[in-house]
Design a protein around this motif. Structure first.
Motif, PDB file in Angstrom:
ATOM      1  N   ARG A  46       0.877  -1.195  -0.006  1.00 13.27           N
ATOM      2  CA  ARG A  46      -0.037   0.100  -0.051  1.00 13.27           C
ATOM      3  C   ARG A  46       0.734   1.163   0.057  1.00 13.27           C
ATOM      4  NH1 ARG A  46      -5.566   0.190  -1.204  1.00 13.27           N
ATOM      5  NH2 ARG A  46      -6.510  -1.881  -0.600  1.00 13.27           N
ATOM      6  N   GLY A  47       2.133   1.124   0.710  1.00 12.72           N
ATOM      7  CA  GLY A  47       2.948   2.382   0.696  1.00 12.72           C
ATOM      8  C   GLY A  47       3.462   2.559  -0.343  1.00 12.72           C
ATOM      9  N   MET A  48       4.027   1.513  -1.434  1.00 12.39           N
ATOM     10  CA  MET A  48       4.362   1.638  -2.563  1.00 12.39           C
ATOM     11  C   MET A  48       3.455   2.170  -3.649  1.00 12.39           C
ATOM     12  SD  MET A  48       6.797  -1.734  -3.081  1.00 12.39           S
ATOM     13  CE  MET A  48       7.296  -1.357  -4.684  1.00 12.39           C
ATOM     14  N   VAL A  49       1.969   1.733  -3.642  1.00 11.07           N
ATOM     15  CA  VAL A  49       1.152   2.325  -4.351  1.00 11.07           C
ATOM     16  C   VAL A  49       0.797   3.652  -4.115  1.00 11.07           C
ATOM     17  CG1 VAL A  49      -1.223   2.036  -4.717  1.00 11.07           C
ATOM     18  CG2 VAL A  49       0.028   0.240  -4.646  1.00 11.07           C
ATOM     19  N   HIS A  50       0.888   4.085  -2.699  1.00 12.14           N
ATOM     20  CA  HIS A  50       0.554   5.572  -2.362  1.00 12.14           C
ATOM     21  C   HIS A  50       1.640   6.458  -2.984  1.00 12.14           C
ATOM     22  CE1 HIS A  50      -0.965   8.559   0.005  1.00 12.14           C
ATOM     23  NE2 HIS A  50       0.364   8.842   0.469  1.00 12.14           N
ATOM     24  N   ARG A  51       2.761   5.827  -3.073  1.00 17.10           N
ATOM     25  CA  ARG A  51       3.869   6.831  -3.612  1.00 17.10           C
ATOM     26  C   ARG A  51       3.525   6.929  -5.164  1.00 17.10           C
ATOM     27  NH1 ARG A  51       8.800   8.542  -1.948  1.00 17.10           N
ATOM     28  NH2 ARG A  51      10.207   8.768  -3.754  1.00 17.10           N
TER      29      ARG A  51
END
Length: 61
Positions: A46-51
């Motif tokens: 989710r953090g990678m997608v958010h970036r």
């Protein structure tokens, strides 16, 4: 209980993006526009997608 998953699709070009952003997209396993990959719905994914949220489309499956 089944693990929840997300499908990430690259919708916009990486032209003009910073190297760190390009690396994040490659780390997600996306290579070209409209390519899709499925990942486990974890906080690190989710953090990678958010970036790169301005470049991708996410759907829960």
């Amino acid at each position: 209980m089944a693990e929840s998953r997300i499908r990430v699709t690259l919708r916009r070009s990486l032209i003009g993006e910073k190297p760190k952003t390009r690396a994040t997209v490659r780390g997600l396993g996306l290579r070209r526009i409209n390519s899709s990959v499925e990942h486990a719905d974890t906080p690190d994914m989710r953090g990678m997608v958010h970036r790169v949220r301005h470049l991708v489309e996410v759907e829960e499956i």
